[in-house]
Design an enzyme around this catalytic site. Structure first.
Site, PDB file in Angstrom:
ATOM      1  N   HIS A   1      -3.848  -0.541  11.926  1.00  0.00           N
ATOM      2  CA  HIS A   1      -5.270  -0.648  12.297  1.00  0.00           C
ATOM      3  C   HIS A   1      -5.549  -1.975  12.991  1.00  0.00           C
ATOM      4  O   HIS A   1      -6.207  -2.846  12.417  1.00  0.00           O
ATOM      5  CB  HIS A   1      -6.166  -0.550  11.057  1.00  0.00           C
TER       6      HIS A   1
ATOM      7  N   ASN B   1      -6.148  11.546   1.721  1.00  0.00           N
ATOM      8  CA  ASN B   1      -5.474  10.270   1.575  1.00  0.00           C
ATOM      9  C   ASN B   1      -3.966  10.449   1.789  1.00  0.00           C
ATOM     10  O   ASN B   1      -3.522  10.629   2.913  1.00  0.00           O
ATOM     11  CB  ASN B   1      -5.836   9.703   0.196  1.00  0.00           C
TER      12      ASN B   1
ATOM     13  N   GLU C   1       0.816  -1.216   0.000  1.00  0.00           N
ATOM     14  CA  GLU C   1       0.000   0.000   0.000  1.00  0.00           C
ATOM     15  C   GLU C   1       0.841   1.253   0.000  1.00  0.00           C
ATOM     16  O   GLU C   1       0.550   2.209  -0.693  1.00  0.00           O
ATOM     17  CB  GLU C   1      -0.943  -0.004   1.212  1.00  0.00           C
TER      18      GLU C   1
ATOM     19  N   ASN D   1      -5.064   7.440   7.564  1.00  0.00           N
ATOM     20  CA  ASN D   1      -4.699   6.779   6.316  1.00  0.00           C
ATOM     21  C   ASN D   1      -3.189   6.864   6.107  1.00  0.00           C
ATOM     22  O   ASN D   1      -2.525   5.864   5.894  1.00  0.00           O
ATOM     23  CB  ASN D   1      -5.451   7.454   5.159  1.00  0.00           C
TER      24      ASN D   1
ATOM     25  N   ASP E   1      -3.925   8.299  -4.525  1.00  0.00           N
ATOM     26  CA  ASP E   1      -3.846   7.669  -3.210  1.00  0.00           C
ATOM     27  C   ASP E   1      -2.625   8.236  -2.468  1.00  0.00           C
ATOM     28  O   ASP E   1      -2.715   9.311  -1.889  1.00  0.00           O
ATOM     29  CB  ASP E   1      -3.789   6.144  -3.454  1.00  0.00           C
ATOM     30  N   ASN E   2      -1.476   7.598  -2.532  1.00  0.00           N
ATOM     31  CA  ASN E   2      -0.292   8.113  -1.827  1.00  0.00           C
ATOM     32  C   ASN E   2       0.558   9.010  -2.723  1.00  0.00           C
ATOM     33  O   ASN E   2       0.536   8.886  -3.948  1.00  0.00           O
ATOM     34  CB  ASN E   2       0.560   6.949  -1.322  1.00  0.00           C
TER      35      ASN E   2
ATOM     36  N   HIS F   1      -0.502   0.475   7.157  1.00  0.00           N
ATOM     37  CA  HIS F   1      -1.132   1.291   6.107  1.00  0.00           C
ATOM     38  C   HIS F   1      -0.088   2.323   5.668  1.00  0.00           C
ATOM     39  O   HIS F   1       0.986   1.913   5.210  1.00  0.00           O
ATOM     40  CB  HIS F   1      -2.399   1.890   6.739  1.00  0.00           C
TER      41      HIS F   1
END
Ligand SMILES: *[C@@H]1O[C@H](CO)[C@@H](O)[C@H](O)[C@H]1NC(C)=O
Length: 354
Positions: free
Chosen positions: A131, A222, A54, A165, A267-268, A113
């Site tokens: 998480h 994000n 991720e 996140n 996203d990232n 994450h």
């Protein structure tokens, strides 16, 4: 009006509202976007990373840190526990190595994450959003190169860090973090909130002395990262298809400067330490990503932003795949002419930049 008539009217009104909300969600997730393949040369899938990668971050000497095994509500995932790998990009074997974890650390519930590395003259610190049991907390480790392991330093929890996140560390125990949701309850988070589609997500600054919301009004905050001179913070909003540029103040508050459109659900974000370019792993069709139908897979897209602080930032699609090769890219990072592409739950690729 009779009771039956009232109930059928109510049902009709609710269905119309739900229909309208679904149409809106399809629009937000670019559901009808078709992707044109835009491949790079010499792409190879990285070994050992079949359950997602991720987030990836590369430090100055070409060592990449990779989080794998994310379990996130509503998104495909495996049962294997989360792990952290490193990949030495100077070594042509391109073999990711699992980092040894400390004995006093609960590996079963480790659910990594977003990650961030902070380097001071003595040590390399790895910050990991985790998480366990769907909660959010930050694990801070020291990276020990000699035995290729992590030493656990602390766990950070705070009520303002409720749905984290990604993070970017700015000191040995301070960071900025994005909360991607407003609600914490699973069902509200997974279905009600995406349909409501309200700008209720935010960015939090954390230090042992002070914890505060420093930016808000995001639909789904994000990825987060910082410019090489540490004067600007970049926040990616997945659902408004923008990268937001914020200026850091002395008290660590953030002031909005501008936003740059990316035309994708990014996203990232990683920042090249030499050029200051932004590299984004994006979901070109978020609808397909959330549906995760194996017969109609979500694709992947890598976007580069050059000269983000100028009047004319240059936004370039560097890689695109319709899901035949790589599904659900969430991060992209470069070093020495190589591009690493990580995903939420699929494989990771290493390609040559043209
Ligand atoms: C690795 O070395 C560090 C520092 O000497 C030590 O604290 C740690 O326990 C070692 N880790 C493992 C997994 O052996």
């Amino acid at each position: 009006m009779g009771k039956a008539a009232f109930i059928s009217l109510l049902i009709a009104a609710l269905s119309a509202l739900l229909g309208e909300r679904i149409v809106n969600f399809r629009k937000v997730t670019l559901a009808s976007r078709e992707l044109v393949q835009n491949h790079l040369p010499n792409c190879v899938a990285l070994k050992n990373l079949d359950f997602g990668s991720e987030d990836i971050t590369i430090i100055g000497d070409g060592l990449a840190f990779i989080s794998t095994g994310l379990k996130y509500p509503g998104i495909a995932s495996s049962d294997t526990p989360g792990k952290i790998y490193t990949l030495d990009l100077k070594d042509s074997r391109m073999k990711p190595m699992e980092l040894r974890m400390p004995r006093n650390f609960d590996l079963e519930s480790f659910n990594p994450h977003g990650i961030s590395v902070y380097i001071d003259p003595d040590s390399i610190y790895l910050f990991v959003v985790s998480h366990p049991q769907h909660k959010s907390q930050i694990e801070v480790f020291e990276f020990v190169e000699d035995n290729h392991s992590l030493v656990h330093l602390k766990t950070i929890k705070h009520e303002l860090l409720h749905s984290v996140n990604d993070i970017v560390a700015v000191g040995v125990d301070s960071f900025y973090a994005t909360n991607d949701h407003y609600f914490t309850h699973e069902i509200l988070k997974g279905t009600v909130e995406p349909l409501l589609a309200q700008p209720w997500s935010n960015v939090v600054y954390y230090s042992p002395e002070e914890v505060k919301v420093v930016s808000e009004g995001y639909y789904f905050a994000n990825g987060i990262n910082i410019s090489p001179d540490e004067r600007h913070v970049y926040v990616v909003d997945l659902f408004d298809h923008n990268v937001h540029v914020l200026e850091r103040k002395d008290d660590n508050a953030l002031v909005s400067v501008k936003s740059v459109a990316v035309g994708s659900l990014c996203d990232n974000v990683e920042v090249d330490p030499e050029t200051g370019d932004l590299w984004l792993g994006c979901h070109p069709n978020g609808w397909k990503f959330f549906m995760s139908d194996p017969k109609d897979p979500a694709g992947s897209e890598v976007i580069q932003i050059q000269s983000i602080h100028s009047d004319k930032p240059v936004v370039t699609q560097v890689y695109a795949d319709d899901g035949q090769v790589i599904i659900g890219s969430s991060v992209a990072a470069t070093y020495g002419g190589k591009l690493l592409i990580g995903t939420v739950y699929h494989k990771a690729l290493c390609c040559d930049l043209k």
